[in-house]
Design an enzyme around this catalytic site. Structure first.
Site, mmCIF file in Angstrom:
data_model
loop_
_atom_site.group_PDB
_atom_site.id
_atom_site.type_symbol
_atom_site.label_atom_id
_atom_site.label_comp_id
_atom_site.label_asym_id
_atom_site.label_seq_id
_atom_site.Cartn_x
_atom_site.Cartn_y
_atom_site.Cartn_z
ATOM 1 N N LYS A 207 -5.359 -19.081 -11.867
ATOM 2 C CA LYS A 207 -5.740 -19.359 -10.644
ATOM 3 C C LYS A 207 -6.457 -18.022 -9.986
ATOM 4 C CE LYS A 207 -1.227 -17.599 -8.816
ATOM 5 N NZ LYS A 207 0.046 -17.776 -8.020
ATOM 6 N N ARG B 281 10.289 -21.883 -1.311
ATOM 7 C CA ARG B 281 8.889 -22.070 -0.840
ATOM 8 C C ARG B 281 8.379 -23.347 -1.051
ATOM 9 N NH1 ARG B 281 4.611 -18.203 -4.208
ATOM 10 N NH2 ARG B 281 5.075 -19.794 -5.569
ATOM 11 N N TYR C 278 -19.555 7.919 7.863
ATOM 12 C CA TYR C 278 -18.946 7.958 9.174
ATOM 13 C C TYR C 278 -18.048 8.761 9.639
ATOM 14 C CZ TYR C 278 -21.617 3.284 8.842
ATOM 15 O OH TYR C 278 -22.515 2.436 8.762
ATOM 16 N N MET D 46 -19.507 -0.183 4.031
ATOM 17 C CA MET D 46 -19.188 -1.764 3.862
ATOM 18 C C MET D 46 -19.722 -1.942 2.416
ATOM 19 S SD MET D 46 -21.201 -5.062 5.854
ATOM 20 C CE MET D 46 -20.212 -4.605 7.242
#
Length: 328
Positions: free
Chosen positions: A33, A118, A237, A283
């Site tokens: 998965k 769950r 930054y 980023m």
């Protein structure tokens, strides 16, 4: 471009080690998965198949379709029934009230809630669930549960095991030749797996959870630029990092848009080659001492998980699927 390297020999070693533990590859359900926990499902599927794995589990129909050519049995764990299910796949039934919504004659594995609360049907409601399954014309081919605390040393693991044994006794009165599976990665190395069960393995196949296993994934970035950062100059930054002396630095092509946790410049985040990240992560890039054209960002997700106070699963599954993955 950034790159994920998948160690083929390590992956095959891990699967052989696991298969030896449980008895055979035929009792193994590889959980693929979420892009095989970030490792690349389609890249790993032929490796698992060639070793003898015939059963895998995924999250969705889309994931199943991506690797259906490789495996005889594919269990979809998180399916919302829509009435047009594919007879090629097996579907988890997580809520008995959803039984009537599945396409008739579809194969299902019934999820039992043994204590995690769950998904699944409680043991005391199992006989009612069996009636609904039969009246809905579904093909029950298996039953399973999930252990909530197999990696913790409390008694709940054994309570859940006992509850699943009770469920098996009940369902065997109505069905024969069912496939049972309860043990997950955390439970695999905690005790003997019942002889009538398969074992679902997730992160252990990729080298986590046991010291005898080998890490499979390593993350690399490539140099965009390099420069001399002079004493007193800052980088990135906010100018969080200021050079105490002249140093050669480089910027590499990997950032938080690629699925990495954003490093804010505080503390020492150690990279795979022993260097530390300098200044805030951007980023699409980060900076560190110049380490050549290619740098290993990490080869052990535990290091990043510890730094960011999370779990190794989260570090791995967040890796952007658009990052190229290659076998080495």
């Amino acid at each position: 471009m950034s790159l994920i390297k998948i160690d083929q020999k390590a992956y095959e070693y891990n699967l052989r080690h696991i298969a030896k533990k449980i008895g055979s590859f035929q009792r193994l359900i590889c959980v693929f998965k979420d892009n095989a926990y970030g490792h690349g499902a389609k890249l790993l599927a032929p490796l698992a198949k060639n070793l003898g794995v015939s059963f895998v589990a995924v999250k969705s129909e889309e994931e199943a379709q991506e690797i259906e050519e490789f495996f005889e049995n594919i269990l979809i764990l998180s399916h919302r029934p829509h009435g047009n299910e594919n007879s090629r796949f097996i579907y988890a039934l997580n809520d008995i009230s959803q039984a009537k919504k599945y396409k008739q004659d579809i194969k299902i594995h019934l999820k039992i809630d043994t204590g995690m609360h769950r998904n699944g049907i409680c043991v005391e409601n199992l006989e009612h669930a069996i009636d609904l399954i039969q009246s809905s014309d579904l093909k029950l081919t298996g039953m399973f549960t999930h252990f909530a605390s197999a990696d913790e040393m409390d008694g709940s693991f054994f309570v859940q095991k006992e509850n699943f044994q009770k469920a098996k006794k009940i369902v065997k009165k109505y069905f024969s030749n069912l496939l049972f599976h309860s043990h997950n990665s955390a439970a695999l190395f905690r005790g003997k797996i019942p002889e009538d069960e398969y074992c679902r393995v997730g992160l252990v196949q990729f080298g986590y959870g046991d010291s005898n296993l080998k890490r499979v994934l390593s993350l690399y970035a490539h140099r965009l630029s390099q420069r001399i950062l002079q004493k007193g100059q800052s980088i990135g930054y906010g100018g969080i990092f200021t050079a105490a002396k002249d140093m050669e630095v480089a910027t590499y092509d990997l950032g938080y848009a690629d699925g990495l946790f954003r490093y804010n410049g505080k503390g020492e985040l150690v990279l795979g080659n022993g260097k530390v990240m300098l200044g805030k992560m951007s980023m699409d890039s980060f900076s560190c001492e110049n380490s050549g054209e290619e740098i290993c960002v990490f080869k052990d997700a535990d290091i990043w998980a510890d730094f960011f106070h999370t779990i190794n699963y989260e570090i791995l599954v967040k890796l952007n699927p658009n990052i190229q993955r290659v076998l080495v």
